[in-house]
Design a protein around this motif. Structure first.
Motif, mmCIF file in Angstrom:
data_model
loop_
_atom_site.group_PDB
_atom_site.id
_atom_site.type_symbol
_atom_site.label_atom_id
_atom_site.label_comp_id
_atom_site.label_asym_id
_atom_site.label_seq_id
_atom_site.Cartn_x
_atom_site.Cartn_y
_atom_site.Cartn_z
ATOM 1 N N PHE A 143 61.370 -86.237 76.781
ATOM 2 C CA PHE A 143 62.138 -85.537 77.796
ATOM 3 C C PHE A 143 62.362 -86.465 78.992
ATOM 4 O O PHE A 143 61.520 -87.321 79.282
ATOM 5 C CB PHE A 143 61.370 -84.305 78.305
ATOM 6 C CG PHE A 143 61.351 -83.126 77.382
ATOM 7 C CD1 PHE A 143 62.111 -81.995 77.662
ATOM 8 C CD2 PHE A 143 60.552 -83.127 76.246
ATOM 9 C CE1 PHE A 143 62.065 -80.888 76.832
ATOM 10 C CE2 PHE A 143 60.501 -82.024 75.410
ATOM 11 C CZ PHE A 143 61.266 -80.903 75.698
ATOM 12 N N ALA A 144 63.465 -86.258 79.693
ATOM 13 C CA ALA A 144 63.751 -86.999 80.920
ATOM 14 C C ALA A 144 64.041 -86.001 82.042
ATOM 15 O O ALA A 144 64.689 -84.972 81.808
ATOM 16 C CB ALA A 144 64.950 -87.919 80.729
ATOM 17 N N LYS A 145 63.584 -86.322 83.229
ATOM 18 C CA LYS A 145 63.824 -85.443 84.371
ATOM 19 C C LYS A 145 65.300 -85.475 84.732
ATOM 20 O O LYS A 145 65.895 -86.555 84.860
ATOM 21 C CB LYS A 145 62.976 -85.871 85.571
ATOM 22 C CG LYS A 145 63.036 -84.868 86.706
ATOM 23 C CD LYS A 145 62.060 -85.209 87.817
ATOM 24 C CE LYS A 145 62.061 -84.102 88.875
ATOM 25 N NZ LYS A 145 61.129 -84.439 89.969
ATOM 26 N N VAL A 146 65.886 -84.278 84.903
ATOM 27 C CA VAL A 146 67.309 -84.175 85.210
ATOM 28 C C VAL A 146 67.598 -83.401 86.492
ATOM 29 O O VAL A 146 68.728 -83.435 86.977
ATOM 30 C CB VAL A 146 68.092 -83.544 84.032
ATOM 31 C CG1 VAL A 146 68.051 -84.459 82.807
ATOM 32 C CG2 VAL A 146 67.566 -82.159 83.687
ATOM 33 N N ALA A 147 66.603 -82.697 87.035
ATOM 34 C CA ALA A 147 66.855 -81.913 88.253
ATOM 35 C C ALA A 147 65.544 -81.600 88.950
ATOM 36 O O ALA A 147 64.476 -81.581 88.331
ATOM 37 C CB ALA A 147 67.580 -80.606 87.919
ATOM 38 N N HIS A 148 65.653 -81.357 90.242
ATOM 39 C CA HIS A 148 64.495 -80.949 91.045
ATOM 40 C C HIS A 148 64.984 -79.982 92.117
ATOM 41 O O HIS A 148 65.868 -80.318 92.901
ATOM 42 C CB HIS A 148 63.843 -82.165 91.708
ATOM 43 C CG HIS A 148 62.543 -81.834 92.358
ATOM 44 N ND1 HIS A 148 61.339 -82.139 91.765
ATOM 45 C CD2 HIS A 148 62.251 -81.215 93.527
ATOM 46 C CE1 HIS A 148 60.357 -81.725 92.558
ATOM 47 N NE2 HIS A 148 60.888 -81.165 93.626
#
Length: 172
Positions: A143-148
Motif C-alpha cells: 500500500f502507498a499513502k495517498v491522503a491525510h
C-alpha cells in the motif's frame, strides 16, 4: 498467547463468529483511537455486519488458532455510486495480545487474494493516526499513502487525523 503457525487457519467468517469478533474489536473501541466507534458493538450488530458483507459478495475472513478466533479482516464497498464498484475499503483487527507476531501479514494477504479473485481493482485502507504498526503492515504489503485528513475525528478528548493508503489489485 504465542503464535503456532501450524495450528492457525484462515476461513470465511459467519454470523456465529460475531461474539468472538466483538471481543477482539471492542478492545479497540473501548480504550483506543484505532476505531472511531465510541460504544461497544453487540454480537447481534456484529452478526448483521458480517451478513451484510457476505451478502454483498465481499470477503470477511477469520484467523483461528485451533477453535479460537484471533483476528479478522474484511472489505466493504468504498462508495455507493456504481463507478466505484471496483474499489473496496479493507479492515483488519487482531487480538491485541497477538499483535506483532506475523498474524496480520498472513491474514491481510489472504484478504487481498480473495479480493483479486473477485476482480476488484483497488483497495483502500483508512488508518487513524498515529498508528505506526498499521502503517508498517500496509506499506509492507504494498500500500502507498495517498491522503491525510487532519482532525476529522474526536475521541478520548482529542482531535484525530486519518491517513488513507491504497493498493492496486490489478494492473491499471
Amino acid at each position: 498467547m504465542a503464535w503456532h503457525p501450524t495450528m492457525t487457519t484462515i476461513r470465511p467468517a459467519c454470523p456465529l463468529d460475531a461474539a468472538r469478533i466483538c471481543a477482539i474489536y471492542n478492545h479497540y473501541v473501548d480504550g483506543t483511537t484505532i476505531s472511531f466507534e465510541e460504544a461497544p458493538v453487540s454480537a447481534a450488530d456484529m452478526a448483521a455486519r458480517i451478513a451484510d458483507v457476505i451478502d454483498g459478495g465481499l470477503p470477511w475472513l477469520v484467523l483461528t488458532d485451533g477453535d479460537a478466533i484471533i483476528g479478522y479482516a474484511y472489505a466493504t464497498k468504498w462508495r455507493a455510486r456504481p463507478a466505484y464498484r471496483h474499489a473496496v475499503e479493507s479492515t483488519i483487527y487482531l487480538d491485541a495480545a497477538l499483535a506483532g507476531q506475523g498474524h496480520g501479514m498472513r491474514l491481510y494477504a489472504s484478504l487481498l487474494d480473495a479480493l483479486r479473485t473477485r476482480g476488484l481493482h483497488t483497495v483502500i485502507a483508512g488508518i487513524a493516526q498515529p498508528n505506526a504498526r498499521s502503517v508498517r503492515l500496509h506499506e509492507r504489503l504494498g500500500f502507498a499513502k495517498v491522503a491525510h485528513f487532519s482532525e476529522v475525528g474526536f475521541k478520548l478528548g482529542m482531535w484525530l487525523d486519518v491517513g488513507y493508503w491504497q493498493m492496486r489489485l490489478t494492473p491499471g
